[in-house]
Design an enzyme around this catalytic site. Structure first.
Site, mmCIF file in Angstrom:
data_model
loop_
_atom_site.group_PDB
_atom_site.id
_atom_site.type_symbol
_atom_site.label_atom_id
_atom_site.label_comp_id
_atom_site.label_asym_id
_atom_site.label_seq_id
_atom_site.Cartn_x
_atom_site.Cartn_y
_atom_site.Cartn_z
ATOM 1 N N TRP A 185 -6.911 18.164 18.618
ATOM 2 C CA TRP A 185 -5.436 17.753 18.936
ATOM 3 C C TRP A 185 -4.724 18.597 19.792
ATOM 4 C CZ3 TRP A 185 -0.555 18.735 15.898
ATOM 5 C CH2 TRP A 185 -0.548 20.008 15.388
ATOM 6 N N ASP A 186 -5.431 19.794 19.933
ATOM 7 C CA ASP A 186 -4.455 20.838 21.032
ATOM 8 C C ASP A 186 -4.446 20.085 22.264
ATOM 9 O OD1 ASP A 186 -5.836 22.268 18.669
ATOM 10 O OD2 ASP A 186 -5.853 24.032 19.985
ATOM 11 N N GLU A 209 -2.304 24.303 8.137
ATOM 12 C CA GLU A 209 -3.765 24.442 7.441
ATOM 13 C C GLU A 209 -3.629 25.388 6.351
ATOM 14 O OE1 GLU A 209 -6.067 24.879 11.102
ATOM 15 O OE2 GLU A 209 -6.168 22.937 11.265
ATOM 16 N N LYS A 247 1.075 27.964 7.970
ATOM 17 C CA LYS A 247 0.622 28.543 9.134
ATOM 18 C C LYS A 247 1.263 28.145 10.609
ATOM 19 C CE LYS A 247 -4.155 28.328 11.223
ATOM 20 N NZ LYS A 247 -5.165 27.670 11.233
ATOM 21 N N GLN A 248 1.828 26.657 10.447
ATOM 22 C CA GLN A 248 2.612 26.577 11.725
ATOM 23 C C GLN A 248 3.491 25.445 11.390
ATOM 24 O OE1 GLN A 248 -1.262 24.943 13.382
ATOM 25 N NE2 GLN A 248 0.081 23.658 14.348
#
Ligand code: G6P
Ligand code: MG
Length: 959
Positions: A558-559, A700, A812-813
């Protein structure tokens, strides 16, 4: 700070004072007296050239006895010195005094580097002798080898750098002569040229003179390149990644031509997939086209043997050229100067070129050079090649082979040619005839020459690369192409690249004034995105680590859609379209994935390669390398399917490309909507509600969670968008609508069902506060003792363990925050604030995902906190050029680079598009003076140009 300029080196004549005019008058007087042809035009060639060489140029080919020469040189100098008598502080050129003062106050090193032996006298007359930390007044007879040749050699600049104690790459040179600029640039320094473009056009920045020039303006010249100032073996792999070059079809890491122990050279070519155990498929490391060996008196050149000094590397973002310069002293003591350069063409995906030059600095040496194609190119110990076959046809040597499992053919062909001797006019080196060498799987050419002291031998290696993806007969194609390349000098390819890159920067550049490090990092990031973006290929995409390293094996995540694509969509829509078409061409794989899960429609792979089938490895070695860790993303990280659709919708909104939307776009939107329809779980937790359980969201650190906010939020939007799209299609392209309704069974009942799902999908938002729970039960998880982890060099997952992180409220983000910035109209600012306050302090900003910081920068800007945003922005900006996360070795953080652009445009710039119009809401960090960028909205180019302190907007249609 590896990129900062620490010293400024000024030429004297024509830069500090107009003694260039006195030199001219002195020569003219001599020439008139002796009847030598000379005028102002002839004088232009003498700028920066030593006295003796100047006379040589005036004499042309004429031979004159040495005593006569000496007398003329002395006489010219007497004339010159007479003129100097009139010199006073008033003769400092306009702007110089103030500039020198500013440099002193800034604490930067300051030096004069002149070819003139009269320098001390001139400086004294001007009253500025005390200002300089070092004064180089012409070549010094007792200076060491490599520090005493006249310009255009780099010697005098390197001597100054040495005296200042400053690495060459951290020096900036101001010159009015081409010879000086060549020397400074060779030394790896940043260059500012004063004078007309024809004379000083090779400089990084060209100015008419120093009148009114501030230090800032000079330093900004260094923002068009990235430099490795000092060689440190510990940073070998980071710089291999950060100095990757390419032209959209392939990437070549910045490994040394002659190799280095433990290095990781790689050329990764789009679409060159091969099957491998465990990780399914990866890009096969192509043969190393850069391989080049040099022997000096029989000793092989290696950076880990002998002594390396005066080292620098610089990647020029305006030409795509990577240069390296150094002095190497083998055990024999016969120091040589070595220069390397390489480019990958941005216009011709098959063309690559290298140049190398050798100059003995202490005594004549025998030099042998071998240029090869190295077939022993492996992916971290796995060799993908079989049936390697070297060959030669006339002046072209080539290597071909097949990927082990997929049987794709690769051909790399090379030519080795003499480069024009530098400076022009020198006698070419008498070298041996080319000898074809066929060391196993390493075809190439070898050539030898005896070089005199200070004699430069320059060669160019031109390489053509073809695969069976572009040609039925790649061998023939490569041979023909290589023969053509051999007729073009290196300089021609370089010039063509400069023009092509100028076109890219004209629309793609983001200008940041007031923060050169941010500027360099941004340009480097955009450069790296561009070199990974296929211009003529719709069947490949940009991988998480682009084509710059083995990390994630060339797979697309998805980056690409969520992080990278917006930059292309807004500034290079044709490239964006290619990348989206990749998702169209891989729909079959997505259908197989859905079917494999007993679901309908199309489900995109978490990691995607050639076919679109899922290629996420199920098991990977853990952080310590011993135990295997189960990776669940391929099974249950689902949001990518909606992320692709968001990118398609955004592309459509920004470009107005209705044809794409009605065609491939709609196909994807509806097939993937059908997937969600079949994936949601009805009547959970209550009748009429829908859940999506057992997933991984963007954060994640938590797997097997139910009702992830980001996933459900995206799905809700996706289904509603699909419904709207069908109405649009019915109005705009009725036949296409009917076709899709028929083939995908888009009955009114089904669309109604989509609407029901969207309205009733669980979304844990507190109606009072607007706080959104990241997934069912997140708030019940344990809190991390944050102060205990304030100082660390590892991720919280590494410290707490996979299960440990899972049990805690540590991200994580961004997850909820990302959703909120993607849909600013759906989530009002107050709600963003509430969620920021909750989630930002619980996020692993430093060692969590590299995707996070740019998004936090964007979100903080929306909240009106550019200072907070800046901290996050720089974390993203320095991921590659400063390796702040310690993992740049695996390749460029492409998503972080794409995120930078979004943080700049949508965050600091506050750009928001609504239909055909847009608005900006600038939030510049205090020290940024200006932020400017361009974008194209529905075919109409726009410029956003924002200034401090008032941050007023000057937005106008581009001309
Ligand atoms: C500078 C000037 C040249 C001059 C050279 C040597 O580079 O640009 O025109 O020939 O110095 O100067 P000198 O004073 O030693 O003759
Ligand atoms: Mg000069």
């Amino acid at each position: 700070m590896t990129q900062s300029i620490q010293a400024i080196l000024f030429d004297l004549d024509g830069v500090i004072t107009d003694t260039a005019e006195f030199h001219y008058q002195a020569w003219q007087t001599l020439a008139d007296a002796e009847g030598l042809p000379f005028d102002r035009i002839a004088n232009e060639k003498l700028r920066g050239v030593s006295r003796r060489e100047s006379l040589g140029l005036i004499l042309g080919g004429r031979t004159v006895p040495e005593p006569q020469i000496q007398e003329w040189l002395d006489r010219k100098n007497r004339h010159y010195q007479e003129l100097l008598q009139t010199l006073s502080p008033a003769d400092l050129l306009p702007g110089v005094a103030a500039l020198l003062q500013e440099i002193r106050e800034a604490g930067l090193g300051l030096a004069i580097v002149s070819a003139s032996h009269n320098t001390p006298f001139v400086l004294a007359r001007l009253g500025i002798a005390e200002l300089f930390d070092a004064v180089i007044a012409g070549p010094e007879a007792d200076a060491p080898a490599g520090k005493r040749r006249p310009k255009p050699a780099p010697d005098l600049f390197l001597l100054a750098a040495e005296r200042l104690g400053c690495p060459p790459a951290n020096c900036l040179v101001v010159e009015d002569a081409e010879s000086g600029l060549i020397g400074a640039r060779t030394a790896g320094m940043v260059t500012v040229g004063l004078g007309p473009e024809e004379r000083v056009g090779i400089a990084d920045l060209v100015l008419p003179n120093l009148h009114g020039v501030r230090l800032d303006e000079l330093l900004y010249a260094g923002t068009w390149s990235v430099a490795e100032g000092q060689f440190a073996p510990a940073r070998l792999h980071q710089w291999e990644s950060a100095l990757t070059i390419g032209g959209g079809a392939s990437g070549t890491r910045g490994s040394f031509e002659e190799r280095y122990p433990g290095d990781q050279p790689a050329t990764l070519i789009h679409g060159l997939w091969d099957d491998v155990p465990v990780v399914y498929t990866e890009l096969a490391n192509a043969f190393d086209w850069t391989a080049l060996d040099i022997w000096i008196d029989g000793q092989p050149f290696r950076m880990d043997r002998g002594r390396v000094t005066d080292y620098s590397r610089r990647l020029d973002l305006r030409t795509g050229e990577l240069r390296r310069h150094l002095y190497w002293t083998p055990d024999s003591g016969a120091t040589v100067e070595l220069s390397f350069a390489r480019i990958a063409s941005l216009t011709d995906p098959h063309a690559f070129a290298q140049s190398v030059s050798v100059t003995p600095l202490v005594r004549p040496v025998d030099v042998r050079i071998r240029a090869r194609i190295d077939g022993f190119a492996e992916n971290e110990s796995y060799l993908h090649w079989r049936e390697l076959q070297p060959g030669r046809l006339g002046d072209v040597a080539y290597l071909t082979g097949l990927t082990r499992k997929t049987g794709k053919r690769l051909v790399e062909a090379l030519q080795l040619v003499d480069s024009a001797p530098e400076p022009a006019g020198l006698a070419p080196v008498a070298s041996s005839p080319l000898r074809y060498t066929d060391a196993p799987y390493n075809p190439g050419f070898e050539v030898e020459a005896r070089l005199e002291l200070n004699q430069t031998w320059a060669l160019a290696k031109l390489v053509s690369i073809f695969t069976s993806r572009e040609s039925e007969d790649p061998i023939a194609a490569a041979l023909t192409h290589a023969a053509g390349l051999g007729r073009e000098p290196y300089a021609a390819l370089l010039a063509a690249n400069k023009a092509a890159w100028a076109e890219f920067w004209a629309t793609g550049d983001v200008v940041i004034e007031g923060d050169n490090l941010a500027q360099i990092a941004t340009r480097h990031g955009l450069f790296q995105l561009r070199i990974a973006a296929p211009a003529h290929d719709e069947r490949v995409s940009i991988a998480a680590r682009s084509l710059s390293g083995f990390g994630y094996r060339g797979h697309a995540f998805w980056d690409t859609e969520t992080f990278i694509l917006p930059f292309f969509t807004y500034t290079q829509p044709n490239l964006a379209r290619n990348l989206l078409m990749y998702r169209y061409h891989t729909l079959a794989g997505a259908r197989r994935k859905a079917a494999g899960n007993h679901l309908e429609g199309a489900q995109y792979a978490w990691e995607s390669a050639e076919t679109g089938d899922e290629v996420t490895p199920r098991w990977v070695p853990g952080p310590q390398g011993e135990e295997l860790v189960r990776i669940w993303c391929g099974d249950i990280e689902l949001h990518i399917t909606a992320d692709v659709v968001y990118a398609i919708w955004q592309y459509w909104q920004i470009t107005g490309d209705d044809e794409f939307m009605a065609g491939p776009g709609a196909q994807i939107v509806f097939e993937t909507a059908r997937y969600w329809e079949s994936r949601v779980e009805p009547n959970r937790p209550k009748p009429g509600q829908y859940s999506i359980s057992d997933v991984i969201g963007p954060d994640e650190y938590h797997d097997h969670v139910d009702n992830n906010a980001f996933t459900n939020g995206m799905v809700r939007w996706h289904l509603r968008m699909a419904i709207g799209l069908l109405s649009w299609l019915r109005e705009q392209a009725a036949a296409r609508a009917e076709e899709l309704v028929g083939s995908l069974d888009l009955t009114p009942a089904r669309l109604d069902h989509w609407d029901q799902i969207a309205a009733n999908l669980v979304f844990n938002r507190d109606p009072q506060t607007g706080l959104i729970e990241q997934f069912d039960g997140f708030f019940a998880r344990k809190e991390v003792d944050w102060p205990a982890y304030a100082v660390r060099t590892k991720s919280l997952q590494a410290l707490l363990g996979i299960e440990g992180a899972n049990e805690h409220q540590v991200l994580k983000q961004p997850d909820v925050l990302l959703l909120q910035v993607l849909f600013p109209d759906e989530y009002p600012l107050e709600e963003l604030r509430v969620n920021w306050d909750y989630y930002a302090p619980r996020t692993d900003h430093t060692y969590g995902s590299s995707l996070g910081p740019a998004i936090h920068a964007w979100a903080a800007c929306r909240l009106g906190d550019p200072a907070e945003a800046y901290t996050h922005f720089m974390r993203a900006a320095l991921a590659d050029i400063d390796d702040v996360r310690g993992n740049a070795r695996d390749g460029i953080h492409a998503a972080s680079s794409g995120g930078l652009w979004q943080a700049l445009a949508f965050g600091f710039g506050g750009l928001r598009v609504t239909g055909d119009t847009y608005s900006v809401h600038p939030q510049l960090p205090k020290h940024w003076r200006r932020l400017a960028f361009r974008f194209t909205l529905r075919g109409q180019p726009h410029v956003v140009d924002l200034h401090q302190p008032t941050a007023q907007l000057e937005a106008a249609n581009a001309t």
